[in-house]
Design an enzyme around this catalytic site. Structure first.
Site, mmCIF file in Angstrom:
data_model
loop_
_atom_site.group_PDB
_atom_site.id
_atom_site.type_symbol
_atom_site.label_atom_id
_atom_site.label_comp_id
_atom_site.label_asym_id
_atom_site.label_seq_id
_atom_site.Cartn_x
_atom_site.Cartn_y
_atom_site.Cartn_z
ATOM 1 N N ARG A 96 -48.023 -27.192 36.811
ATOM 2 C CA ARG A 96 -48.579 -25.879 36.472
ATOM 3 C C ARG A 96 -50.020 -25.823 36.982
ATOM 4 N NH1 ARG A 96 -51.858 -27.846 32.037
ATOM 5 N NH2 ARG A 96 -50.643 -29.076 30.559
ATOM 6 N N GLY A 105 20.565 -15.357 18.208
ATOM 7 C CA GLY A 105 20.537 -15.998 16.898
ATOM 8 C C GLY A 105 20.158 -17.468 16.964
ATOM 9 N N SER A 124 -43.830 -29.754 25.827
ATOM 10 C CA SER A 124 -43.161 -28.523 25.406
ATOM 11 C C SER A 124 -43.109 -27.491 26.521
ATOM 12 C CB SER A 124 -43.920 -27.913 24.228
ATOM 13 O OG SER A 124 -43.874 -28.815 23.152
ATOM 14 N N ASN A 138 -38.615 -38.384 24.420
ATOM 15 C CA ASN A 138 -38.926 -37.252 23.558
ATOM 16 C C ASN A 138 -38.949 -35.983 24.395
ATOM 17 O OD1 ASN A 138 -40.190 -36.473 20.722
ATOM 18 N ND2 ASN A 138 -41.200 -35.296 22.329
ATOM 19 N N ARG A 158 5.500 -8.806 15.806
ATOM 20 C CA ARG A 158 4.597 -8.445 14.702
ATOM 21 C C ARG A 158 3.215 -9.089 14.814
ATOM 22 N NH1 ARG A 158 7.631 -9.671 9.411
ATOM 23 N NH2 ARG A 158 8.929 -10.987 10.724
ATOM 24 N N ASN A 197 -30.067 -26.233 35.415
ATOM 25 C CA ASN A 197 -28.999 -27.033 36.022
ATOM 26 C C ASN A 197 -28.109 -26.235 36.952
ATOM 27 O OD1 ASN A 197 -28.091 -25.574 33.792
ATOM 28 N ND2 ASN A 197 -26.388 -26.969 33.430
HETATM 29 C C1 UD1 Z 1 15.434 -18.032 9.396
HETATM 30 C C2 UD1 Z 1 16.673 -18.504 8.649
HETATM 31 C C3 UD1 Z 1 16.492 -18.200 7.171
HETATM 32 C C4 UD1 Z 1 15.257 -18.905 6.659
HETATM 33 C C5 UD1 Z 1 14.027 -18.503 7.504
HETATM 34 C C6 UD1 Z 1 12.855 -19.374 7.134
HETATM 35 C C7 UD1 Z 1 18.570 -18.302 10.159
HETATM 36 C C8 UD1 Z 1 19.745 -17.491 10.541
HETATM 37 N N1 UD1 Z 1 17.830 -17.837 9.169
HETATM 38 O O1 UD1 Z 1 15.363 -16.621 9.243
HETATM 39 O O2 UD1 Z 1 17.627 -18.667 6.431
HETATM 40 O O3 UD1 Z 1 15.041 -18.599 5.300
HETATM 41 O O4 UD1 Z 1 14.276 -18.701 8.896
HETATM 42 O O5 UD1 Z 1 11.692 -18.963 7.788
HETATM 43 O O6 UD1 Z 1 18.358 -19.337 10.733
HETATM 44 N N2 UD1 Z 1 14.874 -17.945 17.467
HETATM 45 C C9 UD1 Z 1 15.209 -18.217 18.768
HETATM 46 N N3 UD1 Z 1 16.255 -17.563 19.331
HETATM 47 C C10 UD1 Z 1 17.008 -16.664 18.647
HETATM 48 C C11 UD1 Z 1 16.656 -16.382 17.306
HETATM 49 C C12 UD1 Z 1 15.587 -17.046 16.730
HETATM 50 O O7 UD1 Z 1 14.561 -19.036 19.408
HETATM 51 O O8 UD1 Z 1 17.953 -16.141 19.235
HETATM 52 C C13 UD1 Z 1 13.728 -18.638 16.861
HETATM 53 C C14 UD1 Z 1 12.599 -17.708 16.515
HETATM 54 O O9 UD1 Z 1 11.657 -17.648 17.569
HETATM 55 C C15 UD1 Z 1 11.987 -18.387 15.290
HETATM 56 C C16 UD1 Z 1 13.160 -19.109 14.665
HETATM 57 O O10 UD1 Z 1 14.161 -19.198 15.649
HETATM 58 O O11 UD1 Z 1 11.037 -19.362 15.643
HETATM 59 C C17 UD1 Z 1 13.681 -18.397 13.428
HETATM 60 O O12 UD1 Z 1 14.165 -17.125 13.783
HETATM 61 P P1 UD1 Z 1 13.864 -15.860 12.903
HETATM 62 O O13 UD1 Z 1 14.524 -14.696 13.540
HETATM 63 O O14 UD1 Z 1 12.423 -15.779 12.600
HETATM 64 O O15 UD1 Z 1 14.674 -16.224 11.581
HETATM 65 P P2 UD1 Z 1 14.439 -15.653 10.132
HETATM 66 O O16 UD1 Z 1 15.045 -14.303 10.036
HETATM 67 O O17 UD1 Z 1 13.024 -15.814 9.751
#
Ligand code: UD1
Ligand code: CA
Length: 455
Positions: free
Chosen positions: A429, A86, A394, A366, A21, A375
């Protein structure tokens, strides 16, 4: 509250997400707030909260992020999460670091750059006083998109991601900020028990709350300011975070003795150092690496980066100081001047319309309006050395490499290609020629030629 200084701490910062995004080719966590990548802000907060070990979990654009990290957090250990399954799965990418058994494990997101060391330290103190899992929650005006903190009899029993919430749970406004502190002794066993039976089919870090509760461990929610856990998903949110950061920095500057006439128009970098009794006029921008010493005045509309402004110096209005500028005390760089990689010694003046680059300007010298140090020959850069008390007239072009001795004079309008010894006077000059009456003769000739043409 318990002392945390004797406890070891590992911070795991998640930064594997794609950040689609942001609509940008730059990996999300490398977008900057106050001139510093978001990820670096988070790593700094971790260190400030006493975290001796930092693990970064990268995935999307891993090599680019890894390279950037080597610059701003060389001590951090980088782990790669190959598939994005996740947040719990991401934390486990740093399994080898967790296995080293720190007392405290902090989990942070790389896209939450306003996280403050105080909130992290607070969570660590909860661990020190017996909690096993600490969740940093905040009160959201609009909780859409956040995990909800489900409490029962005042205790936190679960975090439910929005898409898994019931109607009633969706109305809860106490939300998961995303930051967690976990007892190092229990972290792996909790994380290894997380499953993926949810709407998204992901391994949620947030599930460890319920898992810990069922295992009879102590789970605590602490409330932190909503601003501290603001996550960045779009460039609009990045701008909003920047604006909060700037507001906080301006307040801190004002309270530390810096005068600003219109603080809302002054922009600081993450590392700007300004001593008390500095006056900043409106519309000043600081890039990284600037120190401004006591008593200096930065007049309106200046752009300053990588520079030192000495005690009592005046800069601007409308001046640009580029990296490597070092103004000693009571120096002056005035309107429409650009200075780059140059030392301007005490009391020296570059007051109008000049470019001074790769140079030294000696004390009290000055530099006249319109002076240019030439340069660059298209291939290399050369140095101009101007002695103490020298006077450059100047509109002079100083063709480097060039040395102008102490107390020397350069006549205005000179193109100076040879060194000028101390106390000498150099003309670069043609001498002026004045022909009496020739002005009138010229006018008459032109007038009669014109009349003949019209007739
Ligand atoms: C997460 C939380 C949510 C919280 C919110 C706050 C979880 C499951 N949910 O949701 O409860 O309210 O943040 O902003 O934790 N990332 C990885 N690898 C992955 C997935 C995510 O590195 O496989 C990283 C993302 O780059 C990001 C962070 O983890 O920096 C959070 O992931 P994101 O998918 O943004 O979680 P949210 O849905 O925002
Ligand atoms: Ca997020």
């Amino acid at each position: 509250m318990h002392d945390i200084t004797s406890r070891t701490c590992l911070s795991i910062i998640l930064a594997a997400g794609e950040g689609t995004r942001m609509k940008s080719a730059t990996p999300k966590v490398l977008h900057k707030v106050a001139g510093l990548p978001m990820l670096a802000h988070v790593a700094k907060a971790a260190e400030a909260a006493g975290s001796g070990a930092v693990a970064l979990v990268v995935g999307h654009a891993a090599e680019i992020v890894r390279k950037a990290v080597a610059g701003f957090a060389p001590q951090a250990e980088v782990f790669e999460q190959k598939e994005r399954l996740g947040t719990a799965h991401a934390v486990l990418a740093a399994r080898a670091a967790i296995e080293r058994r720190h007392d405290d494990v902090l989990v942070m997101f790389g896209d939450t750059p306003l996280v403050d060391a105080d909130s992290l330290a607070l969570a660590r103190r909860e661990l020190a006083s017996g909690a096993h899992v600490v969740v940093m929650g905040f009160r959201a005006e609009n909780p859409n998109g956040y995990g909800r903190l489900i409490e029962k009899d005042g205790a936190l029993v679960a975090i439910r991601e929005e898409r898994d919430c019931s109607e009633a749970e969706r109305r809860i406004t106490f939300c998961n900020g995303g930051l967690m502190a976990i007892s190092g002794a229990h972290a792996l066993s909790l994380l290894d028990r997380v499953g993926n039976a949810n709407a998204k089919g992901e391994y949620y870090l947030t599930d460890i709350v319920a898992i810990a509760g069922e295992a009879g461990l102590k789970v605590v929610a602490t409330e932190v300011p909503a601003e501290s856990v603001l996550g960045v998903n779009t460039l609009a949110e990045l701008a909003a975070v920047e604006s909060i950061w700037q507001r906080r920095r301006r307040e801190a500057a004002l309270l530390s003795g810096v005068t600003m006439i219109a603080p809302e128009t002054v922009f600081f970098a993450h590392d700007t150092k300004i001593e008390p009794d500095v006056l900043l006029e409106p519309n000043v921008f600081f890039g990284p690496g600037v120190t401004v010493h006591r008593g200096a005045v930065i007049h309106a509309f200046c752009h300053i980066e990588g520079s030192v402004v000495g005690e009592g110096s005046h800069v601007g209005p409308f001046a640009r100081l580029r990296p490597g500028t070092d103004l000693h005390r009571d120096a002056k760089v005035g309107n429409f001047c650009e200075v780059k990689k140059a030392t301007v010694e005490a009391g020296a003046k570059i007051n109008h319309l000049s470019y001074i680059g790769d140079a030294r300007v000696g004390a009290g010298a000055n530099i006249g309006a319109g002076t240019i140090t030439c340069n660059y020959d298209g291939f290399s850069k050369f140095v101009t050395d101007i002695g103490a008390g020298a006077f450059v007239g100047s509109n002079s072009a100083l063709v480097a490499p060039l040395t102008i001795g102490d107390g020397a004079y350069v006549a205005s309008g000179s193109v100076v290609t040879q060194d000028v010894p101390a106390d000498a006077l150099a003309f670069g000059r043609a001498r002026q020629k004045t022909l009496p009456e020739r002005g009138r003769q010229l006018r008459e000739r032109l007038a009669s030629a014109n009349a003949a043409k019209k007739a």
